[in-house]
Design an enzyme around this catalytic site. Structure first.
Site, PDB file in Angstrom:
ATOM      1  N   ASP A  53      27.783  10.641 -44.050  1.00  0.00           N
ATOM      2  CA  ASP A  53      27.273  11.010 -42.737  1.00  0.00           C
ATOM      3  C   ASP A  53      27.032  12.509 -42.865  1.00  0.00           C
ATOM      4  O   ASP A  53      27.995  13.286 -42.931  1.00  0.00           O
ATOM      5  CB  ASP A  53      28.312  10.727 -41.645  1.00  0.00           C
ATOM      6  CG  ASP A  53      27.773  11.082 -40.263  1.00  0.00           C
ATOM      7  OD1 ASP A  53      27.096  12.122 -40.147  1.00  0.00           O
ATOM      8  OD2 ASP A  53      28.019  10.329 -39.311  1.00  0.00           O
ATOM      9  N   HIS A  54      25.779  12.927 -42.920  1.00  0.00           N
ATOM     10  CA  HIS A  54      25.535  14.322 -43.312  1.00  0.00           C
ATOM     11  C   HIS A  54      26.081  15.317 -42.284  1.00  0.00           C
ATOM     12  O   HIS A  54      26.282  16.481 -42.596  1.00  0.00           O
ATOM     13  CB  HIS A  54      24.051  14.567 -43.615  1.00  0.00           C
ATOM     14  CG  HIS A  54      23.169  14.713 -42.408  1.00  0.00           C
ATOM     15  ND1 HIS A  54      22.692  13.656 -41.697  1.00  0.00           N
ATOM     16  CD2 HIS A  54      22.682  15.807 -41.793  1.00  0.00           C
ATOM     17  CE1 HIS A  54      21.955  14.094 -40.702  1.00  0.00           C
ATOM     18  NE2 HIS A  54      21.922  15.406 -40.728  1.00  0.00           N
ATOM     19  N   HIS A 110      26.849  10.124 -36.156  1.00  0.00           N
ATOM     20  CA  HIS A 110      27.021  11.583 -36.063  1.00  0.00           C
ATOM     21  C   HIS A 110      27.875  11.981 -34.846  1.00  0.00           C
ATOM     22  O   HIS A 110      28.803  12.772 -34.959  1.00  0.00           O
ATOM     23  CB  HIS A 110      25.666  12.284 -35.966  1.00  0.00           C
ATOM     24  CG  HIS A 110      24.721  11.954 -37.091  1.00  0.00           C
ATOM     25  ND1 HIS A 110      25.160  11.696 -38.365  1.00  0.00           N
ATOM     26  CD2 HIS A 110      23.366  11.859 -37.140  1.00  0.00           C
ATOM     27  CE1 HIS A 110      24.109  11.449 -39.147  1.00  0.00           C
ATOM     28  NE2 HIS A 110      23.015  11.531 -38.425  1.00  0.00           N
TER      29      HIS A 110
HETATM   30  C1  BG6 Z   1      19.486  11.424 -39.134  1.00  0.00           C
HETATM   31  C2  BG6 Z   1      18.701  10.569 -38.187  1.00  0.00           C
HETATM   32  O1  BG6 Z   1      20.668  10.780 -39.516  1.00  0.00           O
HETATM   33  O2  BG6 Z   1      19.808  12.652 -38.487  1.00  0.00           O
HETATM   34  C3  BG6 Z   1      17.448  11.279 -37.722  1.00  0.00           C
HETATM   35  O3  BG6 Z   1      18.343   9.354 -38.835  1.00  0.00           O
HETATM   36  C4  BG6 Z   1      17.792  12.634 -37.156  1.00  0.00           C
HETATM   37  O4  BG6 Z   1      16.763  10.501 -36.754  1.00  0.00           O
HETATM   38  C5  BG6 Z   1      18.695  13.419 -38.099  1.00  0.00           C
HETATM   39  O5  BG6 Z   1      16.579  13.335 -36.933  1.00  0.00           O
HETATM   40  C6  BG6 Z   1      19.214  14.663 -37.425  1.00  0.00           C
HETATM   41  O6  BG6 Z   1      19.876  15.456 -38.349  1.00  0.00           O
HETATM   42  P1  BG6 Z   1      19.924  17.026 -38.165  1.00  0.00           P
HETATM   43  O7  BG6 Z   1      20.782  17.500 -39.287  1.00  0.00           O
HETATM   44  O8  BG6 Z   1      18.517  17.544 -38.245  1.00  0.00           O
HETATM   45  O9  BG6 Z   1      20.533  17.269 -36.811  1.00  0.00           O
END
Ligand code: BG6
Length: 481
Positions: free
Chosen positions: A182-183, A245
């Site tokens: 989960d980044h 997230h």
């Molecule tokens: C991803 C989603 O996991 O996270 C995307 O699939 C989203 O829809 C993105 O745009 C958002 O990540 P960040 O790091 O740009 O907030």
């Protein structure tokens, strides 16, 4: 070499010609190379159905770096890395693909990769099963070094499918070999929540229902669904952002202190608190869909979206955490596409002082943890306005990463890929953790289709009902700063 130098390995990207490899994985690997974290014997192997030679694959990756990471691109440093890239073509359900891959990996082992392997599944979930089966049948689920498999979200689409996927992975790999990404957990401010709480004496004593009135979490995006209609039509904001997230952020705020900061202790605590979380009744949520405004298309006009789709691109919902620390403290969370700005932040809203002797009302304190943009922390408190009389206004103590530290924040993928190669799973999700997340949102998933769908103007802060949702409880969303 930097302190993060890691053992040599073969880093295999399955789905190497896809968007994720170009936008995130290759730039992160190149950044690690620039930092000296990738040893000279580490190899990067792309696997895809497309027919490409090694040379064409390297050219593609060079283009990707120039497009997605132009500030870091350095021709001379790329020329060092490029010869360490190789490509294997094949279908994911064809045993020949894994035989060819195995041959390439054996050669790299002899050249110094030492039998250490990462398999990064950057493919659509529909081929996960074929890949796991293919790796296992070719004996690639173990080697004389270490073998790790990395899985991108979406990890299943509900509890049952996540359990099936866990079953599949655990039939071929030990749980310790599996890294579910989960980044958001790789973002500096997310990692800093634990440090703020558990490396300071100041915050933790107040971090509970005695002092905190409520918690707000906002993950707002200004962009629409771009060219991901087929994915988004299936996922919607609930599966795309809230289930993973947002829940992870809520968990980091709510968890108890682990005895040690290691993968097992941290994840034990996270699972415990996830199991204590409940979401509000589906009828007490606000589900929205962006409508055309200010020259921006509405969701229904996006390419590939069904013209009568009821998919939600916005959701505001209340969570509770049923334990001693959090009983009675609502967690209000919201996320949406095509909102007024891109901003992710957490606000801890404190209670008002029990008695204010100044004959005027004061605003409650707030601690704001900004994940993006302008990563930092602000503590809002009341102060006397200079001059005669006694007038009180809210001011704030502000910390930003760029002023606080000379080193720029790494991209989340850099941190996470480095952790995979180092064998540190603290920032990755364990099987039981991901299942607890699906379990927690199950009542919303069940009701999702039937929930009232409220349109909101693209570029706004979402349906106005989301404001009344908090106003009814005497609270208001803080405007992300
Ligand atoms: C991803 C989603 O996991 O996270 C995307 O699939 C989203 O829809 C993105 O745009 C958002 O990540 P960040 O790091 O740009 O907030």
């Amino acid at each position: 070499m930097m302190e993060n130098h890691i053992p040599a390995c073969s880093f295999v990207i399955l789905g190497a010609t896809g968007d994720l490899a170009a936008r995130k994985l290759m730039p992160a690997l190149f950044e690690l190379h620039l930092m000296g974290a990738l040893g000279p014997k580490t190899r990067i192997v792309g696997v895809s159905r497309q027919e490409l030679s090694n040379e064409v694959f390297r050219e593609r990756m060079e283009e990707a770096l120039k497009e997605h990471s132009p500030k870091s691109f350095d021709e001379a440093r790329w020329q060092e890395l490029a010869p360490r890239l190789a490509f294997v073509q094949g279908n994911y359900d064809d045993p020949a693909t894994y035989r060819a891959l195995s041959g390439v990996l054996s050669r790299f082992d002899e050249e110094g990769a030492g039998g250490n392997r990462v398999f990064y599944l950057a493919t659509p979930p529909s081929v996960f099963s074929a890949i796991v089966g293919g790796l296992q049948a070719a004996g690639l689920n173990g080697s004389k070094g270490w073998t790790r498999v990395v899985i991108e979200k979406p990890f299943g689409h509900d509890l049952k499918s996540a359990q099936r996927l866990n079953g599949l992975l655990n039939s071929a790999f030990d749980e310790e070999q599996v890294y579910r990404i989960d980044h958001y957990l790789g973002k500096e401010t997310a990692q800093n929540i634990a440090v703020l709480r558990f490396a300071n004496a100041l915050f933790e004593p107040n971090w509970n229902s005695h002092y905190i009135d409520h918690v707000q979490i906002t993950v707002a995006e200004s962009m629409g669904i771009e060219d991901r209609a087929s994915f988004y039509e299936e996922a919607g904001v609930l599966r795309d952002i809230i289930q993973n997230h947002v829940l992870q952020l809520a968990t980091l705020v709510a968890t108890e202190a682990p005895a040690r900061y290691d993968a097992r202790s941290v994840r034990d605590e996270k699972v415990k608190v996830l199991r204590a979380m409940r979401c509000a009744r589906p009828e007490d949520t606000v589900k929205g869909q962006y409508a055309a405004s200010g020259g921006m298309k509405g969701y229904l006009e996006e390419d590939g979206v069904h013209p009568r789709s009821r998919q939600g691109t916005y959701l505001a919902v209340e969570f509770s955490v049923e334990n001693w620390r959090w009983a009675g403290v609502p967690f209000y969370v919201r996320s949406g596409k095509r909102l007024a700005k891109k901003a992710s932040e957490i606000v801890l809203g404190f209670k008002t002082p029990p008695h204010v002797p100044f004959g005027q009302t004061v605003k409650p304190n707030a601690l704001v943890l900004r994940l993006q943009p302008n990563e930092g922390i602000s503590l809002r408190f009341n102060a006397k306005v200079p001059g005669g009389g006694l007038r009180i206004e809210q001011t704030s103590l502000d910390f930003t990463y760029d002023r606080g530290f000379s080193r720029a924040n790494p991209d989340a993928y850099e941190t996470l890929l480095l952790d995979v190669m180092r064998g540190d799973a603290t920032l990755f999700m364990r099987a039981d953790e991901i299942e607890a997340q699906w379990e927690m949102v199950a009542p919303l998933l069940d009701a999702w289709e039937e929930m009232t769908l409220l349109p909101y103007a693209a570029g706004s802060w979402g349906p106005k009902e989301a404001d009344s949702f908090l106003a009814q409880a005497g609270r208001a969303w803080q405007l992300p700063g």
